[in-house]
Design an enzyme around this catalytic site. Structure first.
Site, PDB file in Angstrom:
ATOM      1  N   ARG A 124       9.070 -13.893   3.448  1.00 24.42           N
ATOM      2  CA  ARG A 124       8.886 -12.650   2.686  1.00 24.42           C
ATOM      3  C   ARG A 124      10.150 -11.791   2.761  1.00 24.42           C
ATOM      4  O   ARG A 124      10.587 -11.217   1.770  1.00 24.42           O
ATOM      5  CB  ARG A 124       7.666 -11.914   3.232  1.00 24.42           C
ATOM      6  N   TYR A 162      12.598  -3.402   5.482  1.00 19.97           N
ATOM      7  CA  TYR A 162      13.539  -4.426   5.063  1.00 19.97           C
ATOM      8  C   TYR A 162      14.947  -3.876   4.880  1.00 19.97           C
ATOM      9  O   TYR A 162      15.717  -4.359   4.058  1.00 19.97           O
ATOM     10  CB  TYR A 162      13.069  -5.052   3.736  1.00 19.97           C
ATOM     11  N   ARG A 180       2.417 -12.014   1.367  1.00 20.80           N
ATOM     12  CA  ARG A 180       2.220 -12.014   2.817  1.00 20.80           C
ATOM     13  C   ARG A 180       1.492 -13.287   3.239  1.00 20.80           C
ATOM     14  O   ARG A 180       0.682 -13.831   2.493  1.00 20.80           O
ATOM     15  CB  ARG A 180       1.392 -10.803   3.266  1.00 20.80           C
ATOM     16  N   LYS A 215      -3.774  -5.371   2.437  1.00 26.86           N
ATOM     17  CA  LYS A 215      -3.339  -4.380   3.432  1.00 26.86           C
ATOM     18  C   LYS A 215      -3.482  -2.951   2.916  1.00 26.86           C
ATOM     19  O   LYS A 215      -3.934  -2.063   3.631  1.00 26.86           O
ATOM     20  CB  LYS A 215      -1.890  -4.666   3.823  1.00 26.86           C
ATOM     21  N   HIS A 271       4.158  -2.931  -1.671  1.00 29.76           N
ATOM     22  CA  HIS A 271       4.282  -1.763  -0.798  1.00 29.76           C
ATOM     23  C   HIS A 271       3.775  -0.520  -1.521  1.00 29.76           C
ATOM     24  O   HIS A 271       3.855  -0.420  -2.744  1.00 29.76           O
ATOM     25  CB  HIS A 271       5.734  -1.559  -0.362  1.00 29.76           C
TER      26      HIS A 271
END
Length: 388
Positions: free
Chosen positions: A330, A363, A208, A249, A353
């Site tokens: 990304r 995505y 990211r 994140k 993720h």
């Protein structure tokens, strides 16, 4: 004969200065011995009495009485000032911008107690003509949280905004991914620019942009450890981000990524170039240990990265620089891996993720070959017939 009101029943008189009728009632004394008097005003006797009844109902409900001139703008400004304490600077700036540009101009002058569901519905419907659904949700949230804070502080009885649904807005700008040919063109165009190593790392590792901006040299390992069992390849430790907490994140976003040879080469060049920047800056250099920094060693913000990225790819064939953003590198990483048949589970691990559901949802357009695999296999199975 007119019966005289009992003591404590209150009174009704004309205020010459304010040109209004004033209805009042005494509710006894507070702990300090001060008389508690509640009042309601209006242009007529009936209006003044009705206002006093409303005040008394609020008092019986245990609600403090907000000033009659307390507006939506007052509530929003109070939330911006005190309700966002401890939040990330970017969050504060975004909420402030949305409130100043979309909430206050349209509803700010409305008295908070008089704000109705119809007011909110009309406002949202008007905004839906120009704003995306996501932005609509954000501006609704700003108003909702402002009124909720005001309700907790007894400025209003209930939060009418929370009861209003957010309509569908305009379609947002869809994310896209570079094809292999476009990706090669971007890498070629970026060579020799200040953003080269950043673009190579983002495209070839899927990190990211918030993770790369926080990447430090002590988390970069460019030499393979062949003595270890098994050997440890060149890698980066993605353990930090530019978020207020410094954390990634999610917990699974904290990962260690092996580096392709092209990334190793680009990072060695970045290390050398940064050394020259340090020498040129002299006493102005601020050492932060960042891999990607300004010419004086300070951290980059998202605007710096986006501008450098678009300048670097301006000459890339088949790519319109203004239509692309760094975060789409990304997306391109996911797309290129998927085109090569890498399983969704592995892609999910690589991009950090928490599960494959997130990868598939965010995505979906970039994982077409993986989604089609099931249909291809089932066609092959059932083409042979039940007796095969």
């Amino acid at each position: 004969m007119t019966t005289r009101r009992s003591r404590g029943d209150g009174g009704l008189h004309w205020d010459e200065k304010r040109q209004r009728w004033i209805a009042s009632v005494s509710l006894g004394y507070d702990p300090s011995g001060k008389r508690l008097v509640k009042r309601g005003s209006g242009r007529t006797k009936t209006e003044a009495k009705a206002k006093l009844k409303e005040v008394l109902r609020d008092h019986e409900d245990g609600l403090a009485i907000a000033p009659t001139n307390y507006t939506v703008e007052n509530a929003v400004n109070d939330w911006l000032m005190y309700g966002l304490a401890g939040r990330d600077t970017g969050t504060v700036n975004t909420c402030t911008s949305l409130s100043r540009n979309h909430v206050i101009p349209a509803l700010g002058a409305r008295k908070l107690r008089e704000l109705s569901g119809e007011d909110v519905d009309r406002w949202l419907a008007q905004k839906a003509r120009t704003l995306s659904t996501r932005t609509l949700q954000a501006v609704h949230s700003c108003l909702n949280r402002s009124v909720k804070r005001a309700m907790v502080r007894d400025k209003v009885k209930r939060n009418i905004v929370e009861l209003c649904a957010v309509p569908t807005g305009q379609p947002g700008r869809p994310s896209k991914a570079l094809t292999l040919a476009q990706a090669e063109a971007v890498l070629k165009a970026a060579a020799g620019t200040s953003a080269h190593a950043y673009i190579v790392l983002a495209l070839l590792t899927g990190a990211r942009t918030e993770e790369l901006r926080a990447l430090t040299w002590d988390h970069v390992f460019l030499k393979e450890d062949t003595r270890a069992t098994p050997p440890v390849p060149a890698h980066i430790a993605v353990w930090r981000s530019v978020r207020t907490s410094g954390d990634t994140k999610t917990k699974k976003s904290r990962r260690t990524i092996a580096l392709p040879a092209r990334c190793v080469e680009a990072l060695w060049q970045q290390f050398e170039d940064q050394g020259w920047d340090r020498l040129a800056a002299g006493d102005d250099w601020v050492e932060n240990g960042l891999v990607f920094s300004s010419a004086v060693g300070t951290a980059l913000d998202s605007t710096n990265v986006r501008r450098a990225f678009r300048q670097a790819i301006a000459s890339a064939g088949g790519v319109e620089a203004k239509d692309w953003t760094p975060r789409e590198l990304r997306h391109s990483f996911v797309s290129l891996l998927s085109d090569k048949g890498v399983p969704l589970e592995e892609i999910s691990r690589l991009v950090g993720h928490s599960g494959t559901a997130v990868t598939e949802e965010v995505y979906r357009k970039q994982i077409r070959p993986v989604i089609q695999t099931g249909a291809v296999v089932m066609d092959d199975i059932f083409r042979a017939g039940p007796g095969a």
